[in-house]
Design an enzyme around this catalytic site. Structure first.
Site, mmCIF file in Angstrom:
data_model
loop_
_atom_site.group_PDB
_atom_site.id
_atom_site.type_symbol
_atom_site.label_atom_id
_atom_site.label_comp_id
_atom_site.label_asym_id
_atom_site.label_seq_id
_atom_site.Cartn_x
_atom_site.Cartn_y
_atom_site.Cartn_z
ATOM 1 C CD GLU A 77 -4.478 4.812 3.503
ATOM 2 O OE1 GLU A 77 -4.124 5.975 3.751
ATOM 3 O OE2 GLU A 77 -3.809 3.818 3.848
ATOM 4 C CG ASN A 130 -1.907 1.107 1.291
ATOM 5 O OD1 ASN A 130 -2.705 1.225 0.366
ATOM 6 N ND2 ASN A 130 -1.876 1.925 2.328
ATOM 7 C CG ASP A 147 -8.392 11.705 2.428
ATOM 8 O OD1 ASP A 147 -8.190 11.237 3.557
ATOM 9 O OD2 ASP A 147 -7.470 12.021 1.621
HETATM 10 O O1 G3I Z 1 -5.677 10.711 20.443
HETATM 11 C C1 G3I Z 1 -4.736 9.687 20.713
HETATM 12 C C2 G3I Z 1 -4.113 9.849 22.056
HETATM 13 O O2 G3I Z 1 -5.136 9.756 23.034
HETATM 14 C C3 G3I Z 1 -3.103 8.740 22.238
HETATM 15 O O3 G3I Z 1 -2.482 8.867 23.461
HETATM 16 C C4 G3I Z 1 -2.061 8.796 21.138
HETATM 17 C C5 G3I Z 1 -1.088 7.633 21.249
HETATM 18 O O4 G3I Z 1 -0.251 7.631 20.065
HETATM 19 O O5 G3I Z 1 -2.695 8.668 19.871
HETATM 20 C C6 G3I Z 1 -3.653 9.684 19.644
HETATM 21 O O6 G3I Z 1 -4.272 9.343 18.440
HETATM 22 C C7 G3I Z 1 -3.693 9.810 17.270
HETATM 23 C C8 G3I Z 1 -4.686 9.339 16.197
HETATM 24 O O7 G3I Z 1 -4.229 9.634 14.865
HETATM 25 C C9 G3I Z 1 -6.046 10.000 16.406
HETATM 26 O O8 G3I Z 1 -6.923 9.480 15.417
HETATM 27 C C10 G3I Z 1 -2.334 9.215 16.978
HETATM 28 O O9 G3I Z 1 -1.397 9.771 17.837
HETATM 29 C C11 G3I Z 1 -1.929 9.521 15.563
HETATM 30 O O10 G3I Z 1 -0.722 8.843 15.257
HETATM 31 C C12 G3I Z 1 -2.983 9.035 14.594
HETATM 32 O O11 G3I Z 1 -2.624 9.442 13.280
HETATM 33 C C13 G3I Z 1 -2.941 8.501 12.275
HETATM 34 C C14 G3I Z 1 -1.927 8.683 11.145
HETATM 35 O O12 G3I Z 1 -2.179 7.694 10.123
HETATM 36 C C15 G3I Z 1 -0.511 8.525 11.621
HETATM 37 O O13 G3I Z 1 0.319 8.911 10.520
HETATM 38 C C16 G3I Z 1 -4.312 8.773 11.701
HETATM 39 O O14 G3I Z 1 -5.318 8.588 12.667
HETATM 40 C C17 G3I Z 1 -4.555 7.800 10.525
HETATM 41 O O15 G3I Z 1 -5.764 8.091 9.887
HETATM 42 C C18 G3I Z 1 -3.427 7.903 9.515
HETATM 43 O O16 G3I Z 1 -3.618 6.917 8.551
HETATM 44 C C19 G3I Z 1 -2.572 6.769 7.570
HETATM 45 C C20 G3I Z 1 -2.610 5.357 7.077
HETATM 46 O O17 G3I Z 1 -2.440 4.490 8.156
HETATM 47 C C21 G3I Z 1 -1.571 5.122 6.005
HETATM 48 N N1 G3I Z 1 -1.752 6.054 4.906
HETATM 49 C C22 G3I Z 1 -1.727 7.445 5.323
HETATM 50 C C23 G3I Z 1 -2.797 7.697 6.373
HETATM 51 C C24 G3I Z 1 -2.769 9.137 6.763
HETATM 52 O O18 G3I Z 1 -1.562 9.445 7.372
#
Ligand code: G3I
Length: 610
Positions: free
Chosen positions: A287, A221, A289
């Site tokens: 994915e 991916n 958007d």
């Molecule tokens: O809110 C929590 C916090 O309570 C917790 O302590 C902490 C622990 O790491 O995490 C926090 O959540 C965050 C989360 O998003 C909230 O939805 C994470 O830190 C954070 O890393 C996470 O980011 C994710 C991101 O990947 C990381 O790069 C996104 O949700 C997620 O949608 C996104 O998805 C990625 C795919 O996996 C791969 N392709 C790209 C896509 C976008 O980056």
């Protein structure tokens, strides 16, 4: 001897005969009235999905929100945990696993007859707190054991519940300019890596995943590989190498995180999908958007939403056109659970459902794309409308094009525009190369058109059909000087009664045979060299001859009195001929038309002779 003028003077009689011959079954297929993305996708044989969240990062558990859960299960037939199956959630310590959030999403999916796409087993991001410090002092062998144990534990746990995995995620760099992208530095590749070189760690991850669940589809991916370019080439080369060496890989995920100023062209996306299809590789849009500038309320402008909708429709249309595009996912359910606002301040409104889970223009565009079948046709479905023989087409020939989604669900008859038969019917257009064909009839399963005079005998021409904003992939058709076919008005199978008038302008048939030595009028189609230029869609008012035409009845040559375009008809040939004397009587005497060396013998047309 009736002259051509008197024969054509009874235009109503001739029109009735030709109209009967041209009569086609009216299509009654109803436009599929799906109202959800899930149902519309299912009608196309496609799974549509969304990234989903539960309580992997603590409360609130989104799945407990009825609006979120309702939208997810109503609109989508597939879900992919946005985070619940990633390392930071599933292996909180080196010796413990946590699959509970993933299990909750799997349970929800199974309760709603949805399938689950796993994401992801190996990535350079979202590590649990202990992992980076561990990797900083671990040996490659230790990292190898760690990765193998993780993949084995997670894939085994979700075996049978996850139909496909993103085994490795985003392993290639984003090249600047035309530089060939290398592999991204990571604890799995070279810091310290797992003891492999090049794409070896990726290959090893696929092998471990396959060993744990041989039935799961295994994907690589990445983003910025949705159109031709050096990053896609690097991924393609890896996949080609894996396929050639039997490494268990089934697909590539195109993430499709795009903007209104940065998205793949339909042609480029299709090209990449087709290249992977040639390797036997599936493609998932994983994915999608389309982020938009938003105000403080998180909402975008109507103009941006309209542009975004067109992009969603374009990407969906390409996926529907490519058989190896087997899943189409958004990265989130609604504006409210999208990752965009956190990662791109000032942007949002990226998904088909808004903050209140209401459809946006993007939703309606996806629905329209899926509800309007992409026109699909093959060369064998392009036939002479008289003989129903497939093969070549000729300038001026009336052809019937059979397929699906090739025309409006409500059949449309020919219309005149400035005295010419229009080349647009309802929302359908048929192009031979760049030339639109005059349309005589258009329905969802069949379109009858007159081949434009601009096509060139001896060359192939690309035929495409545009219907309701969707265009078919081109179909290559050979072009001949003439493809004679005699219109048939009755009988099924062979021989078939030809559309012929007797000398008194009555319709020939077993109950009304023609006398030997009398004049008959034969209606046909099939092109041929003309004595004067003709405009596409023109209804000739003067006599325009077709050269090199002969007619045999019962194997004997008839005398051609006139052979040319039927006055008042587009694409119809009229042959006035005097039957030979002494012709044996019969209710099904073979009649064969020959033009420029091609003939209609294969259609077994007959007339009645007294
Ligand atoms: O809110 C929590 C916090 O309570 C917790 O302590 C902490 C622990 O790491 O995490 C926090 O959540 C965050 C989360 O998003 C909230 O939805 C994470 O830190 C954070 O890393 C996470 O980011 C994710 C991101 O990947 C990381 O790069 C996104 O949700 C997620 O949608 C996104 O998805 C990625 C795919 O996996 C791969 N392709 C790209 C896509 C976008 O980056």
């Amino acid at each position: 001897m009736p002259t051509v003028k008197s024969l054509t003077g009874k235009r109503n009689q001739a029109r009735h005969v030709v109209a009967t011959a041209l009569l086609v079954l009216a299509e009654t297929a109803a436009l599929s009235g799906q109202t959800t993305l899930r149902d519309a996708a299912a009608a196309q044989g496609l799974h549509i999905g969304a990234a989903a969240s539960a309580d992997e990062y603590g409360p609130p558990d989104l799945l407990m929100n009825p609006s979120y859960a309702g939208a997810l299960s109503t609109q989508y037939s597939e879900l992919e945990p946005a985070n619940a199956m990633k390392w930071d959630v599933t292996q909180p310590t080196q010796t413990t696993y946590n699959f509970q959030p993933g299990d909750e999403l799997v349970t929800f999916a199974e309760a709603n007859n949805m399938r689950v796409r796993g994401h992801n087993l190996c990535w350079y991001q979202q590590f649990p707190a202990w992992l980076a410090p561990y990797a900083a002092s671990a040996t490659p062998a230790e990292m190898s054991t760690l990765l193998q144990n993780h993949i084995n534990a997670e894939v085994t746990h979700f075996k049978g519940a996850v139909f496909a995995w993103d085994v490795v995620n985003e392993a290639f760099n984003d090249p600047s300019g035309s530089a060939v992208p290398g592999l991204r530095d990571s604890i799995w590749y070279d810091q310290p890596g797992i003891g492999q070189t090049g794409t070896g760690y990726i290959e090893q991850a696929f092998q471990w995943a396959h060993a744990a669940d041989p039935n799961a589809l295994l994907f690589y991916n990445d983003y910025n590989i949705e159109g031709p370019g050096s990053k896609f080439t690097a991924v393609y080369n890896m996949v080609q190498d894996f396929v050639q060496r039997g490494v268990p890989i089934n697909g590539v995920g195109f993430e499709m995180h795009i903007t209104t100023s940065g998205y793949p062209s339909a042609a480029g996306l299709a090209q990449n999908m087709q290249q992977l299809a040639a390797l036997g590789i599936q493609v998932h849009i994983t994915e999608m958007d389309v982020r938009l500038p938003v105000g403080s309320n998180g909402l975008a402008s109507a103009a941006d939403l309209a542009t975004q909708a067109q992009i969603y429709q374009s990407i969906m249309t390409v996926c529907l056109q490519q058989p190896n595009c087997t899943a189409f996912q958004m990265w989130g359910v609604s504006y409210g659970d999208s990752w965009i606002p956190s990662f791109f301040p000032g942007y949002g409104a990226a998904l088909p459902l808004d903050f209140n889970y209401n459809p946006t223009p993007a939703f309606n565009a996806l629905l329209a794309a899926m509800r309007t079948p992409v026109p699909a046709l093959t060369a064998s479905g392009v036939v002479n409308s008289a003989s129903y023989q497939a093969g070549s087409v000729a300038p001026g020939e009336i052809v019937a094009i059979f397929g699906t989604g090739v025309g409006p669900d409500k059949p449309a008859a020919a219309t005149l525009t400035n005295g010419l038969v229009s080349s647009t019917a309802a929302s359908t257009q048929v192009l031979f190369g760049e030339y639109p064909a005059p349309i005589l009839y258009a329905g969802s399963g069949q379109v009858n058109v007159v081949v434009p005079f601009e096509v060139t005998p001896g060359q192939d021409v690309n035929l495409t059909i545009n219907n309701n904003g969707q265009s078919s992939p081109p179909v290559s058709i050979p072009v001949a000087q003439a493809v004679p076919g005699i219109f048939i008005i009755g009988g099924t199978g062979s021989p078939q009664q030809a559309a012929v008038l007797n000398q008194d302008l009555s319709v020939n048939g077993p109950g009304n045979p023609a006398a030997a030595g009398s004049v008959i009028v034969v209606y046909a189609t099939g092109g041929g060299s003309l004595s004067a230029p003709v405009t596409d869609g023109e209804l000739p008012t003067t006599l325009i001859n077709v050269a090199n035409t002969t007619l045999t009845v019962g194997g004997q040559p008839a005398t051609i009195d006139f052979a040319g375009l039927a006055p008042g008809f587009a694409g119809v040939l009229q042959i006035n001929a005097t039957l030979p004397n002494g012709l044996a009587a019969g209710s099904a005497v073979p009649i064969v038309l020959s033009i420029s060396g091609a003939d209609s013998s294969s259609q077994s047309a007959t007339i009645a002779i007294q």
